[in-house]
Design an enzyme around this catalytic site. Structure first.
Site, PDB file in Angstrom:
ATOM      1  N   ASP A  13      49.743  40.368  42.436  1.00  0.00           N
ATOM      2  CA  ASP A  13      50.464  39.367  43.141  1.00  0.00           C
ATOM      3  C   ASP A  13      50.016  39.928  44.852  1.00  0.00           C
ATOM      4  OD1 ASP A  13      51.250  38.079  41.091  1.00  0.00           O
ATOM      5  OD2 ASP A  13      53.198  39.462  41.116  1.00  0.00           O
ATOM      6  N   LYS A  16      45.230  38.246  46.361  1.00  0.00           N
ATOM      7  CA  LYS A  16      43.731  38.347  46.090  1.00  0.00           C
ATOM      8  C   LYS A  16      43.090  36.974  45.886  1.00  0.00           C
ATOM      9  CE  LYS A  16      44.465  40.584  42.160  1.00  0.00           C
ATOM     10  NZ  LYS A  16      45.681  41.001  42.371  1.00  0.00           N
ATOM     11  N   GLY A  40      47.782  35.086  38.155  1.00  0.00           N
ATOM     12  CA  GLY A  40      48.063  33.767  38.796  1.00  0.00           C
ATOM     13  C   GLY A  40      47.446  33.791  40.153  1.00  0.00           C
ATOM     14  N   HIS A  41      46.346  33.231  40.450  1.00  0.00           N
ATOM     15  CA  HIS A  41      45.651  33.487  41.832  1.00  0.00           C
ATOM     16  C   HIS A  41      46.177  31.975  42.536  1.00  0.00           C
ATOM     17  CE1 HIS A  41      42.868  36.894  40.642  1.00  0.00           C
ATOM     18  NE2 HIS A  41      44.030  37.246  40.555  1.00  0.00           N
ATOM     19  N   GLN A 223      45.505  41.585  38.508  1.00  0.00           N
ATOM     20  CA  GLN A 223      46.610  42.568  38.580  1.00  0.00           C
ATOM     21  C   GLN A 223      46.294  43.487  39.748  1.00  0.00           C
ATOM     22  OE1 GLN A 223      45.145  41.405  35.160  1.00  0.00           O
ATOM     23  NE2 GLN A 223      46.890  39.884  35.266  1.00  0.00           N
TER      24      GLN A 223
END
Ligand code: IMP
Length: 427
Positions: A13, A16, A40-41, A223
């Protein structure tokens, strides 16, 4: 620099998604090498706000080829939902490829992720319950199903029936839960196979060709290093190599191919799920950061634990990855702070340590030793050059450079693409 890896340097988080979307403008290919739909990007660009779990964040640039490498575990239902969602919003998903060697997340992986977590009780890892651990277990246990198998139905059915036989023994015997059904899963995954067939290919060859032609390739991590299966805060980690080295095995790429490795750090720390986090702020400062920055997981919506920048794990992360530079995100969030703390060492059982201990329980006993720096208390979201930043913000970045032992390359001062300070070009 033709080949640069961009990896999370903390507990994931780090932001990225924005960075990859931004850098993708300059490259020919974005290749994701690890993780799965646990990631989750979040990307905010002129096309809107998007939350991506599997499709590389380069998808918004029409000329860019996006690749999901063999190191990623793919939930086909999530992937198809994501492709459909992107198309519905006018984003073309036509230069997108999935490795035939990438392992698939199966319904029994999702089920087992939940059952395993519940059985851990107080020791639960706090997984995203996306089936990640069980899928990687099957990969190394050599009973996984790979994307390419969907195109060879006989092989697929045989492999699936062996896997299901084993899984049902565990599901019914150990967890006393309902068994999964071979025919149902087989039919469902054959349908997925038909839809995904145009995307499935030998992506390792595509990456090799791109490199041979001197194309610019961005290696997208997922991650963060402190969640790495080997170098993270084990056992409170994810089940894959999140570090830059993971791009070699996760894409089929020789280590000599890297021209740069950029670690993405948030200007403070966050973590979701269980496990030690020495600089966690359980007071109102932590709450203030969480609320101001809306620190909630993009995949699970869980509130993120917030704390000051941890220079000890930061330096460690720089060492185990071999960062050539770092990217600092969300610096604008710290504008609300009258002063800012940075952890430079830990006190562990009365001793001062400057390297994190290997065990999670020892790390949980570490007390941060802080250095306090002045805040800047003004809006920095319009800064575009390093010199546009107030002196205190520049000093903060310089102090991080000293602690991490590498220079800053990019500083993000807001969620939009243009809210960025490029200190040195990565490509
Ligand atoms: P898993 O990857 O779902 O097995 O979860 C293992 C640990 O990694 C848990 O603490 C999760 O919260 C954490 N984790 C997994 N993916 C992400 C991510 O993308 N961002 C932050 N934490 C993550």
């Amino acid at each position: 620099m033709p080949t640069v890896a961009v990896v999370g340097a903390q507990w994931g988080d780090e932001g990225k998604g924005k960075i990859i979307d931004l850098l993708a403008e300059k490259v020919d290919m974005v290749a994701r090498f690890s993780g799965g739909s646990n990631a989750g990007h979040t990307v905010v660009n002129p096309q809107g706000e998007f939350k991506l779990h599997l499709v590389p964040s380069g998808v918004f640039h029409p000329g860019v080829t996006c690749v999901i490498g063999n190191g990623v575990v793919i939930d086909p239902a999530v992937l198809m939902g994501e492709i459909d969602g992107l198309k519905a919003r006018g984003v073309a998903v036509d230069r997108f490829f999935v490795s035939d060697r990438a392992h698939l997340i199966m319904p029994y992986h999702l089920l087992l992720d939940g059952l395993e977590e519940e059985s851990r009780g107080k020791g639960a890892i706090g997984t995203t319950r996306r089936g990640i651990g069980p899928a990687y277990m099957d990969k190394v246990g050599r009973i996984g199903i790979r994307a390419g198998d969907l195109l060879e139905r006989d092989t697929f059915r045989e492999g699936l029936s062996q896997a299901i036989e084993q899984k049902n023994r565990i599901i019914t015997g150990l967890y006393k839960a309902e068994p999964v059904k071979l025919d149902e899963i087989y039919d469902q995954y054959c349908q997925y196979g038909e839809r995904l067939a145009p995307f499935i290919t030998s992506t390792d060859l595509m990456v090799a060709e791109a490199l041979e032609q001197n194309k610019k390739v961005l290696l997208e991590g997922a991650q963060g290093t402190l969640l790495d299966i080997d170098f993270g805060t084990y056992p409170f980690v994810t089940s894959t190599t999140t570090m830059a080295g993971g791009a070699c095995g996760g894409l089929g790429l020789g280590p000599l191919r890297f021209d740069g490795i950029a670690g993405v750090f948030k200007a403070y720390c966050t973590r979701v799920g269980s496990g030690p986090m020495p600089t966690e702020l359980l007071d109102e400062t932590g709450e203030r950061i969480r609320e101001h920055a809306n620190e909630r997981g993009a995949t699970t919506g869980r509130p993120r634990r917030c704390g000051w920048f941890d220079g000890v794990v930061g330096r460690y992360s720089a060492r185990v990855n071999g960062f050539s530079s770092f990217i600092l995100t969300r610096l604008d969030i710290l504008s609300i702070m009258p002063s800012i703390k940075v952890c430079t060492a830990y006190k562990l059982d009365g001793e001062t340590v400057v390297d994190p201990p290997y065990s999670a329980s020892a790390l949980a006993r570490c007390e941060p030793v802080y250095e306090e720096l002045p805040g800047w208390n003004i809006d920095i979201t319009t800064a575009r050059k390093f010199d546009d930043l107030p002196e205190q913000a520049r000093s903060y970045v310089k102090r991080l450079e000293e602690l991490l032992g590498c220079p800053a390359s990019v500083i993000s001062v807001g969620e939009r693409r243009e809210q960025t300070v490029i200190v040195r070009e990565l490509f």
